[in-house]
Design a protein around this motif. Structure first.
Motif, mmCIF file in Angstrom:
data_model
loop_
_atom_site.group_PDB
_atom_site.id
_atom_site.type_symbol
_atom_site.label_atom_id
_atom_site.label_comp_id
_atom_site.label_asym_id
_atom_site.label_seq_id
_atom_site.Cartn_x
_atom_site.Cartn_y
_atom_site.Cartn_z
ATOM 1 N N ARG A 1 5.995 4.003 7.202
ATOM 2 C CA ARG A 1 7.256 3.795 6.489
ATOM 3 C C ARG A 1 6.989 3.955 4.998
ATOM 4 O O ARG A 1 5.857 3.798 4.546
ATOM 5 C CB ARG A 1 7.796 2.382 6.755
ATOM 6 N N TYR B 1 7.608 2.067 2.567
ATOM 7 C CA TYR B 1 7.155 0.869 1.852
ATOM 8 C C TYR B 1 5.833 0.348 2.409
ATOM 9 O O TYR B 1 5.428 -0.769 2.158
ATOM 10 C CB TYR B 1 8.222 -0.232 1.918
ATOM 11 N N GLN B 2 5.170 1.182 3.201
ATOM 12 C CA GLN B 2 3.917 0.780 3.833
ATOM 13 C C GLN B 2 2.765 1.471 3.128
ATOM 14 O O GLN B 2 2.904 2.608 2.684
ATOM 15 C CB GLN B 2 3.978 1.229 5.298
ATOM 16 N N ASN B 3 1.634 0.787 3.033
ATOM 17 C CA ASN B 3 0.466 1.385 2.399
ATOM 18 C C ASN B 3 -0.101 2.465 3.323
ATOM 19 O O ASN B 3 -0.576 2.159 4.409
ATOM 20 C CB ASN B 3 -0.570 0.278 2.147
ATOM 21 N N PRO C 1 4.996 -1.109 -3.981
ATOM 22 C CA PRO C 1 5.662 -2.263 -3.365
ATOM 23 C C PRO C 1 4.802 -2.994 -2.339
ATOM 24 O O PRO C 1 5.103 -4.138 -1.999
ATOM 25 C CB PRO C 1 6.901 -1.653 -2.697
ATOM 26 N N TYR C 2 3.746 -2.344 -1.845
ATOM 27 C CA TYR C 2 2.974 -2.987 -0.777
ATOM 28 C C TYR C 2 1.812 -3.834 -1.275
ATOM 29 O O TYR C 2 1.013 -4.302 -0.489
ATOM 30 C CB TYR C 2 2.487 -1.960 0.258
ATOM 31 N N PHE C 3 1.714 -4.016 -2.588
ATOM 32 C CA PHE C 3 0.681 -4.920 -3.095
ATOM 33 C C PHE C 3 1.292 -6.260 -3.472
ATOM 34 O O PHE C 3 2.502 -6.377 -3.658
ATOM 35 C CB PHE C 3 -0.020 -4.314 -4.307
#
Lengths: 434, 310
Positions: free
Chosen positions: B54, B56-58, B253-255
């Motif tokens: 996705r 917003y996924q790393n 956003p994923y951190f």
């Protein structure tokens, strides 16, 4: 004089970069029937790139001027002309530069992925008779070699050097198998020595298991080695189903070498094993896996007394997609049922473990394990195990773990253990099967 | 007789849906949403595209779930970023048992082919440098001009699979490339006043973006790629940012925003969460929208800082 030469060379390089690359990049625009890219836009992008180049040109000019100044200084210092000619700027050989850029000579790039894992443990127990004793142990060094053999197959080798009982070093091929990837009907075959597809934890290499010791039933039914594994063949297939879920059936035929549940090295009767793996996504964040295993073979070398094992495994996983680096949860439980024929009577025994692990920050995990096990040929003795496990990952490649066990036995006194483990990995290592 | 009818009904239920669908559409599975967006741009209505990760996924850490293998099992084409970004991809393609997407097959596309890469390490490298990518920085899709090279690779794959539609795909690609180029020129113009602004980023995801739009990345929240920040590193980063007057920290956003917020509070900088991929923020649903969103956010932040920050 020299500075003009430099500038001229830089100019030539610039012209060739600017002249060639945009043409190459956008050449399709001219041959196509579609109208060509608006020149203005191209110009804006190029202007930007040119101003970047201009700036680096200016920087280079400054460097050259500074170098020229140094050269002039040196020349002034030398009253007499030097016997050897002045230092010539050696033009960079573009080929050698390219070679050093690619980093690897071509043959080294064909090397398999090589990894080495060290598994260092510490053990403290209140039981004097405990086999591990109060000592450090270098349980194993596991060397892995993994690569594609040819377009049809890949090979995986895991060689472990372990500390034997007398402190001597033993080398053992833990796994070494060929996987045929391009069989018809989506079949895959494994040939060689591999960890049998019995449940979940049996297939995972010891340094990668989520706890330091092996679950009690694994130890009791599959031996101190902590696994059911021997040379054999395996065939697996995905089963198409109307729900479009992952269903994998594997069938394996293995030598009956296991000494705990089967006949041992001298047996010439194989073990037949079948495993069905079902995987369901519950949501984007969580999933459930349900596995069923059946295995049967003989526990005596004559082939008169049969042992049948059934396994059940259930794994629930949760990991948020966005913040998955920092939080996750796994619950796993496995049970094993054993029916063993002996000369006198039939033995039915049983074992299970349940394990939960919660990741509460990027590098920390807290877990617990509850387990129970009887024995392959004794169904009146049993042991209960209670464990707490704390794991710290400084990075993906190193790991420290502390574990406390309390083992409650009905045939001898209880035992408390504190275990410590440091695991460290060099090189690329394929992820374990999910 | 009844048994025969029941049996044939069951079989038809199982098989008909798979025959009915996808007769003409090319099924493509991509690793990331950016590749999905670009494949959709080239494939148009003749492609059916799905992404594993996705937005917003790393993309470095995606679980190699068996359910992804089922997706890949039916794919005609597989597109990945490459450069060892998706170490999880090989397990998936092998597990899919789908020969059409094995490395070397026509349906296997490494989107990095022919892309001009940055930060290819030279000399002795090992993991003391963190999670480095030995073939170069894999976040190359964050330069919109590399989007054109990526589409070129996708076009090659689609053309192989459906030669009869080659002209259609090429036209789509060229149209989108043109939009992209027009948009890039506008973005560069809009970013012109903030040229050479110094920024700090969380992970080293933005070198291509920074190069294209004239930003200077002077430091990272991570001391080394993939390594969590230590207090000592943050302290030196804070003093570096004070010295160089860095006013903006960009994070993915994923951190976790804990470390960036701490640094921001000590330096007076602003933390700006920018999606590095399509789908990483609300409304970012195309490759062009991704840059539009990021450029707008950046300019908003720079303006909030009172114009150009030296």
């Amino acid at each position: 004089m020299r500075i003009y030469l430099y500038l001229f060379m830089i100019f030539i390089i610039l012209v060739s970069i600017l002249g060639v690359s945009p043409l190459k990049e956008f050449s399709w625009g001219e041959q196509g029937k579609v109208k060509p890219i608006k020149d203005q836009d191209k110009i804006v992008i190029l202007q930007h790139e040119i101003s970047d180049l201009k700036k680096s040109l200016k920087d280079m000019q400054l460097v050259i001027e500074a170098q020229q100044a140094i050269l002039d200084e040196l020349k002034k210092d030398l009253v007499q002309p030097p016997a050897t000619p002045t230092i010539q700027p050696s033009p960079r050989d573009p080929d050698s530069q390219a070679a050093s850029k690619s980093g690897l000579p071509s043959l080294a790039a064909l090397n398999p992925n090589i990894s080495a894992i060290g598994d260092f443990t510490g053990n403290m127990s209140d039981d004097e008779r405990s086999e591990e004793g109060d000592r450090f142990g270098f349980r194993e060094v596991e060397l892995g070699f993994q690569a594609a053999v040819d377009p049809y197959a890949r090979a995986d080798f895991f060689v472990a050097t372990e500390e034997g009982e007398e402190g001597e070093i033993e080398t053992d091929v833990e796994e070494g198998y060929l996987t045929l990837l391009t069989l018809p009907w989506g079949l895959q075959a494994k040939l060689g020595k591999f960890y049998a597809n019995f449940g979940k934890i049996n297939r995972i290499h010891r340094p990668e298991r989520p706890y330091i010791d092996d679950p009690l039933f694994i130890k009791n039914f599959f031996g101190e080695e902590g696994r059911l594994s021997s040379p054999g063949v395996s065939l697996s297939s995905l089963i198409p189903n109307p729900w479009d879920k992952y269903m994998e059936l594997s069938v394996e035929i293995l030598n009956g070498e296991n000494e705990s549940s089967f006949a041992g090295k001298e047996s010439d009767h194989p073990i037949y094993l079948a495993h069905l793996k079902n995987f369901f996504d519950l949501s984007d964040l969580s999933s459930l896996e349900l596995g069923l295993t059946g295995a049967t073979g003989f526990n005596d070398s004559e082939g008169d007394q049969r042992t049948t094992l059934e396994g059940l495994d259930l794994t629930y996983r949760w990991r948020p997609l966005g913040q998955g680096l920092y939080r996750s949860f796994i619950f796993q439980t496995e049970a094993l049922f054993n029916q063993r024929e002996t000369e006198s009577r039939n033995i039915n025994s049983f074992g299970f473990y349940s394990f939960a692990n919660y990741q509460f920050s990027r590098r920390w995990y807290l877990g617990g394990r509850l387990e129970y096990s009887e024995f392959p040929s004794i169904d009146i003795d049993n042991e209960w195990g209670y464990s707490g496990i704390l794991t710290f990952f400084p990075s993906e490649f190193s790991r420290f773990r502390l574990q406390y066990n309390h083992i409650d036995r009905n045939y001898e006194k209880d035992e408390d253990q504190i275990l410590f483990q440091a695991t460290f990995t060099l090189g690329p290592h394929r992820p374990e099967p999910f | 007789m009844i048994r025969f009818i029941v049996l044939s009904l069951t079989f038809s239920l199982i098989f008909v849906p798979t025959i009915g669908l996808g007769a003409s559409k090319i099924k493509v599975v991509t690793t990331t949403t950016d590749l999905k967006a670009l494949t959709e741009a080239v494939g148009g209505e003749k492609g059916e595209v799905e992404s594993i990760a996705r937005g917003y996924q790393n993309p470095h850490f995606v679980e190699a779930k068996p359910s992804h293998m089922i997706k890949l099992r039916k794919a005609d084409m597989f597109v990945k970023v490459g450069l060892e970004l998706e170490l999880w991809a090989q397990v998936l393609t092998e597990g899919s048992r789908n020969r059409k997407i094995y490395p070397g097959a026509d349906g296997y596309i490494d989107a990095s082919e022919g892309v001009e890469l940055l930060e290819i390490p030279t000399g002795q490298i090992d993991r003391s440098l963190g999670d480095i990518h030995i073939f170069g920085n894999p976040h190359y899709w964050l330069d919109p001009m590399n989007g054109i090279a990526i589409m070129e690779n996708i076009l090659r794959g689609l053309t192989h699979l459906a030669p009869q539609d080659a002209e259609y795909f090429r036209k789509n690609k060229e149209e989108y490339a043109q939009h992209l180029q027009e948009a890039t020129a506008k973005w560069i113009k809009r970013m012109e006043p903030y040229r050479d602004t110094k920024i700090v980023t969380y992970h080293n995801s933005w070198p291509n973006f920074a190069k294209r739009f004239g930003l200077k990345v002077v430091g990272y929240i991570e001391p080394k790629p993939g390594i969590p920040a230590s207090p000592a590193h943050l302290a030196s980063l804070i003093s570096l940012m004070q010295r160089k007057k860095v006013k903006v920290i960009i994070m993915e956003p994923y951190f976790s925003d804990q470390a960036p917020r701490l640094v921001a509070s000590k330096t007076g900088a602003q933390v700006l969460v920018l999606p590095p991929s399509v789908g990483g923020a609300e409304g970012v649903n195309s490759y062009i929208a991704l840059f539009e969103h990021n450029i707008s956010k950046l300019i908003e932040t720079f303006e909030g800082e009172g114009g150009r920050v030296e």
